[in-house]
Motif scaffolding. Structure first.
Motif, PDB file in Angstrom:
ATOM      1  N   LYS A  57      -7.316  15.762   3.988  1.00 53.11           N
ATOM      2  CA  LYS A  57      -8.139  14.566   3.800  1.00 53.11           C
ATOM      3  C   LYS A  57      -7.414  13.528   2.962  1.00 53.11           C
ATOM      4  O   LYS A  57      -7.575  12.320   3.166  1.00 53.11           O
ATOM      5  N   LEU A  58      -6.584  13.993   2.025  1.00 49.47           N
ATOM      6  CA  LEU A  58      -5.832  13.061   1.183  1.00 49.47           C
ATOM      7  C   LEU A  58      -4.914  12.192   2.051  1.00 49.47           C
ATOM      8  O   LEU A  58      -4.836  10.975   1.871  1.00 49.47           O
TER       9      LEU A  58
ATOM     10  N   ALA B 274       3.429   7.272  -0.478  1.00 49.00           N
ATOM     11  CA  ALA B 274       1.976   7.386  -0.265  1.00 49.00           C
ATOM     12  C   ALA B 274       1.193   7.183  -1.541  1.00 49.00           C
ATOM     13  O   ALA B 274       0.131   6.564  -1.543  1.00 49.00           O
ATOM     14  N   LEU B 275       1.712   7.709  -2.662  1.00 46.37           N
ATOM     15  CA  LEU B 275       0.963   7.681  -3.908  1.00 46.37           C
ATOM     16  C   LEU B 275       1.411   6.571  -4.844  1.00 46.37           C
ATOM     17  O   LEU B 275       0.838   6.384  -5.914  1.00 46.37           O
ATOM     18  N   GLY B 276       2.459   5.860  -4.445  1.00 49.18           N
ATOM     19  CA  GLY B 276       2.893   4.720  -5.251  1.00 49.18           C
ATOM     20  C   GLY B 276       3.474   5.111  -6.584  1.00 49.18           C
ATOM     21  O   GLY B 276       3.335   4.399  -7.572  1.00 49.18           O
ATOM     22  N   VAL B 277       4.130   6.270  -6.653  1.00 51.55           N
ATOM     23  CA  VAL B 277       4.727   6.756  -7.903  1.00 51.55           C
ATOM     24  C   VAL B 277       6.212   6.983  -7.659  1.00 51.55           C
ATOM     25  O   VAL B 277       6.590   7.783  -6.793  1.00 51.55           O
TER      26      VAL B 277
ATOM     27  N   ALA C 298      -5.050   6.465  -3.304  1.00 54.43           N
ATOM     28  CA  ALA C 298      -5.479   7.416  -2.266  1.00 54.43           C
ATOM     29  C   ALA C 298      -6.242   8.580  -2.879  1.00 54.43           C
ATOM     30  O   ALA C 298      -7.267   9.019  -2.351  1.00 54.43           O
ATOM     31  N   LEU C 299      -5.751   9.086  -4.014  1.00 59.61           N
ATOM     32  CA  LEU C 299      -6.421  10.202  -4.678  1.00 59.61           C
ATOM     33  C   LEU C 299      -7.774   9.761  -5.228  1.00 59.61           C
ATOM     34  O   LEU C 299      -8.759  10.499  -5.157  1.00 59.61           O
TER      35      LEU C 299
ATOM     36  N   ALA D 174     -13.653   9.859  -4.960  1.00 63.98           N
ATOM     37  CA  ALA D 174     -14.915   9.119  -4.825  1.00 63.98           C
ATOM     38  C   ALA D 174     -15.746   9.644  -3.650  1.00 63.98           C
ATOM     39  O   ALA D 174     -16.983   9.654  -3.710  1.00 63.98           O
ATOM     40  N   LEU D 175     -15.076  10.121  -2.583  1.00 59.65           N
ATOM     41  CA  LEU D 175     -15.803  10.690  -1.449  1.00 59.65           C
ATOM     42  C   LEU D 175     -16.490  11.999  -1.832  1.00 59.65           C
ATOM     43  O   LEU D 175     -17.585  12.305  -1.350  1.00 59.65           O
TER      44      LEU D 175
END
Length: 437
Positions: free
Chosen positions: A394-395, A354-357, A289-290, A295-296
């Motif tokens: 936005k994240l 959300a961040l997979g950590v 996600a980050l 990239a955006l």
């Protein structure tokens, strides 16, 4: 207008060490009410006022208080600009318009449309004030054709005192002033001063043999602000006019974004943010996600974010994500027990997901949002934090989009496998039918 008195003044300049050459013919006030002089690169450009017959100028009100010079400026019947008066810009344009349309009753108005000093390597965007009246404008170009440049006075370089000393130390300094033919605006240019300003600038750039650029005086102010924030000064070059018009941003908005950018980029050299610094600023680990959010922002795909990309990203990507509806959805994601508040455990659990950590420590971020130290986050605290840190909004929308995309991919995969099984079943039934036959 170039009578004996003015020749005497040029002789005075010659004895001061300036060899002034005048080319072209100056028009009268009735033929061209406004003189547009460029490039503006030094305080020595004041020589053009003598050559042009002491026309009126646009000057700051504070200049009138300067000893000797203030009296000289007052004699020129200047159009005064005050930084303290919020209506000053509008009043200045109205005064220029009134004098320019007086039919020759007022002296010509001499304007440096760039609004600041440059190094003469290009012409920056012209301010529109001189072009609003829609009357003929006579371009005047200045050159300093010397082997050694001791006159250029810009944001970076020698002080005015040093430049004066260096210039007066030369045997002589060449100055060329060329009056170009007046430019008369078209009907379209009368309606749109920005087009008229662009036309005059192009004429002058062609005569000088230099390119034009969309940078403005405001870019110079941003450069100074960048330096004060310990960023490289060139970080402030964002083509302010383009950015402000396309994104509907004012100077204060962009200045505030520069301060936000500096908070992220203060530790990096070159004034550019990489993904590690981006993640560190958000107090979050690098995750899909980050990476998607980064990239955006990274519009040119070079793996870093410069200030221009940051302003565009925050304005276009992040601020629209800060609607109450989006923030309510994000808040509800965290508030798993629906008690209208987010505990530390709910906050940690959601971010890990959300961040997979799995071993994510979010205590510092939680405390930053929990402003009243109540050990839980209310919606008002969540909203206030998101408005001040739009990157987070936005994240989470990026995370939601990724979740939806993965869910959609899963559905498509299931449908594909179902179709495949159905196809195999149909083939088996067909073979069975053939055997029966």
């Amino acid at each position: 207008q170039n009578g004996g008195g003015h020749r005497d003044m040029l002789s005075y300049y010659f004895f001061m060490g300036f060899r002034v050459v005048v080319k072209g013919q100056q028009m009268s006030s009735a033929e061209a009410p406004i003189l547009a002089v460029a490039p503006h690169s030094t305080f020595f450009d004041g020589i053009v006022c003598i050559v042009a017959g002491l026309p009126s100028t646009v000057s700051r009100t504070e200049n009138l208080a300067t000893p000797i010079f203030g009296r000289f400026v007052r004699c020129l019947q200047p159009v005064l600009v005050s930084r303290q008066d919020p209506d000053s810009r509008k009043n200045t344009i109205m005064e220029i318009d009134s004098r320019a349309k007086s039919g020759g009753r007022w002296p010509q108005i001499l304007v440096f449309p760039e609004g600041t000093c440059t190094n003469r390597s290009c012409l920056i965007t012209f301010k529109q004030g001189a072009f609003v009246p829609g009357v003929p404008v006579q371009p005047v170009v200045m050159r300093y054709p010397n082997r050694l440049d001791t006159v250029t006075w810009t944001w970076q370089g020698f002080s005015s005192r040093t430049l004066l000393l260096l210039t007066l130390s030369q045997l002589y300094t060449n100055v060329e002033i060329e009056f170009l033919p007046p430019v008369t605006p078209t009907e379209e240019e009368k309606k749109r001063p920005v087009l008229f300003a662009r036309t005059v600038r192009n004429v002058m750039a062609q005569a000088l043999g230099v390119p034009v650029t969309d940078h403005t005086y405001e870019d110079c102010r941003l450069m100074i602000s960048a330096g004060e924030l310990t960023l490289p000064m060139e970080a402030g070059l964002v083509e302010f006019t383009k950015i402000s018009q396309k994104l509907d941003l004012k100077w204060d908005n962009v200045k505030k974004e520069l301060e936000g950018f500096a908070a992220v980029a203060c530790s990096c050299k070159g004034g550019r943010i990489n993904i590690q610094e981006f993640a560190s600023f958000l107090k979050l680990p690098i995750s899909p996600a980050l990476q998607e959010l980064f990239a955006l922002f990274d519009r040119d795909g070079d793996g870093t974010i410069d200030f221009r990309e940051y302003v565009i990203g925050v304005t276009i990507l992040c601020r629209p994500a800060n609607t109450e509806e989006v923030l309510r959805t994000a808040f509800q994601l965290f508030d798993t027990d629906e008690d209208q508040r987010i505990t530390h455990e709910e906050f940690s659990s959601m971010l890990r997901s959300a961040l997979g950590v799995c071993d994510l420590n979010v205590s510092k971020l939680f405390k930053e949002i929990d402003t009243d130290s109540s050990e839980f986050i209310t919606f008002s605290e969540f909203q206030a934090f998101a408005l001040n840190h739009p990157e987070y909004a936005k994240l989470f929308t990026t995370y939601l989009e990724l979740q939806r995309y993965q869910a959609l991919q899963g559905v498509e995969s299931e449908l594909s496998s179902t179709n495949h099984v159905s196809s195999e079943d149909n083939q088996e039934e067909s073979i069975s039918d053939k055997k029966d036959d």
